[in-house]
Design an enzyme around this catalytic site. Structure first.
Site, PDB file in Angstrom:
ATOM      1  N   TYR A   1     -12.479  -2.373  -3.693  1.00  0.00           N
ATOM      2  CA  TYR A   1     -12.948  -2.579  -2.327  1.00  0.00           C
ATOM      3  C   TYR A   1     -14.474  -2.524  -2.210  1.00  0.00           C
ATOM      4  O   TYR A   1     -15.016  -2.358  -1.118  1.00  0.00           O
ATOM      5  CB  TYR A   1     -12.298  -1.559  -1.387  1.00  0.00           C
ATOM      6  CG  TYR A   1     -10.860  -1.885  -1.083  1.00  0.00           C
ATOM      7  CD1 TYR A   1     -10.534  -3.003  -0.314  1.00  0.00           C
ATOM      8  CD2 TYR A   1      -9.818  -1.106  -1.568  1.00  0.00           C
ATOM      9  CE1 TYR A   1      -9.217  -3.322  -0.035  1.00  0.00           C
ATOM     10  CE2 TYR A   1      -8.498  -1.419  -1.295  1.00  0.00           C
ATOM     11  CZ  TYR A   1      -8.208  -2.532  -0.526  1.00  0.00           C
ATOM     12  OH  TYR A   1      -6.893  -2.845  -0.253  1.00  0.00           O
TER      13      TYR A   1
ATOM     14  N   ASN B   1      -1.786   0.037   7.240  1.00  0.00           N
ATOM     15  CA  ASN B   1      -1.187  -1.226   7.687  1.00  0.00           C
ATOM     16  C   ASN B   1      -0.306  -1.899   6.632  1.00  0.00           C
ATOM     17  O   ASN B   1      -0.018  -3.078   6.717  1.00  0.00           O
ATOM     18  CB  ASN B   1      -2.269  -2.168   8.220  1.00  0.00           C
ATOM     19  CG  ASN B   1      -3.302  -2.524   7.169  1.00  0.00           C
ATOM     20  OD1 ASN B   1      -3.088  -2.352   5.978  1.00  0.00           O
ATOM     21  ND2 ASN B   1      -4.435  -3.028   7.612  1.00  0.00           N
TER      22      ASN B   1
ATOM     23  N   HIS C   1      -2.087  -5.547   1.702  1.00  0.00           N
ATOM     24  CA  HIS C   1      -3.375  -6.220   1.530  1.00  0.00           C
ATOM     25  C   HIS C   1      -3.096  -7.615   1.015  1.00  0.00           C
ATOM     26  O   HIS C   1      -2.169  -7.815   0.223  1.00  0.00           O
ATOM     27  CB  HIS C   1      -4.238  -5.471   0.505  1.00  0.00           C
ATOM     28  CG  HIS C   1      -5.410  -6.279   0.017  1.00  0.00           C
ATOM     29  ND1 HIS C   1      -6.637  -6.231   0.620  1.00  0.00           N
ATOM     30  CD2 HIS C   1      -5.521  -7.166  -1.003  1.00  0.00           C
ATOM     31  CE1 HIS C   1      -7.462  -7.068  -0.015  1.00  0.00           C
ATOM     32  NE2 HIS C   1      -6.804  -7.637  -1.000  1.00  0.00           N
TER      33      HIS C   1
ATOM     34  N   LYS D   1       0.805  -1.217   0.000  1.00  0.00           N
ATOM     35  CA  LYS D   1       0.000   0.000   0.000  1.00  0.00           C
ATOM     36  C   LYS D   1       0.844   1.277   0.000  1.00  0.00           C
ATOM     37  O   LYS D   1       2.042   1.243   0.305  1.00  0.00           O
ATOM     38  CB  LYS D   1      -0.924  -0.012   1.221  1.00  0.00           C
ATOM     39  CG  LYS D   1      -1.933  -1.153   1.223  1.00  0.00           C
ATOM     40  CD  LYS D   1      -2.794  -1.092   2.475  1.00  0.00           C
ATOM     41  CE  LYS D   1      -3.826  -2.187   2.520  1.00  0.00           C
ATOM     42  NZ  LYS D   1      -4.672  -2.077   3.746  1.00  0.00           N
TER      43      LYS D   1
ATOM     44  N   GLU E   1      -9.483 -10.928  -7.283  1.00  0.00           N
ATOM     45  CA  GLU E   1      -8.535  -9.832  -7.087  1.00  0.00           C
ATOM     46  C   GLU E   1      -7.376  -9.893  -8.077  1.00  0.00           C
ATOM     47  O   GLU E   1      -6.942  -8.858  -8.584  1.00  0.00           O
ATOM     48  CB  GLU E   1      -8.026  -9.838  -5.646  1.00  0.00           C
ATOM     49  CG  GLU E   1      -9.100  -9.439  -4.644  1.00  0.00           C
ATOM     50  CD  GLU E   1      -8.617  -9.393  -3.215  1.00  0.00           C
ATOM     51  OE1 GLU E   1      -9.344  -8.812  -2.384  1.00  0.00           O
ATOM     52  OE2 GLU E   1      -7.524  -9.923  -2.901  1.00  0.00           O
TER      53      GLU E   1
END
Length: 140
Positions: free
Chosen positions: A52, A115, A118, A12, A129
């Site tokens: 998402y 965080n 993913h 990310k 995905e």
């Protein structure tokens, strides 16, 4: 039972901004997973929202989408024995404060929202995905 699987990984923007791509990939490879496709891109708001979409009704959806468009991401296809659960173990819990020591999120995550990575949560999700970001010709 060991089964060879593929899973999606996204490094990310909070991690790419801090130049952690190599350190994160080293943890992935140390866990016995192979990176069989990889590219850096910058998601548009529309792409992040579509990716998402499963979380559209959740309270964190807008923040998640906004965090994903703040900078470049590295999308990857990982392959290995039980790759989905293996990568989820390497990632650690969503909240870095409760992630296992040595996990990506424990070491590099800044917060529950920032965080660093993913990963797909199931075989079906992984297939969807991966197809979102990669054509078959890009997966080696």
């Amino acid at each position: 039972m060991m089964v060879i699987q593929r899973t999606l990984s996204i490094i990310k923007p909070d991690a790419t901004r801090r130049n952690l791509i190599g350190k994160i990939n080293a943890k992935i490879e140390s866990a016995g997973l192979r990176i069989i496709a990889q590219k850096m891109l910058r998601l548009t708001k529309e792409q992040a929202s579509a990716f998402y979409e499963v979380h559209a009704e959740r309270s964190f959806y807008e923040d998640l989408c906004n965090n994903m468009i703040r900078g470049p991401v590295v999308v990857q296809v990982l392959e290995g024995e039980n790759a989905i659960s293996a990568y989820r173990d390497v990632m650690g819990a969503t909240n870095p404060a409760s992630a296992a020591p040595g996990s990506i999120r424990h070491e590099f995550g800044e917060s529950i929202d920032l965080n660093s990575v993913h990963g797909s949560d199931s075989v079906d999700t992984a297939q969807k995905e991966i197809a979102f970001f990669f054509s078959q010709i890009e997966i080696l």
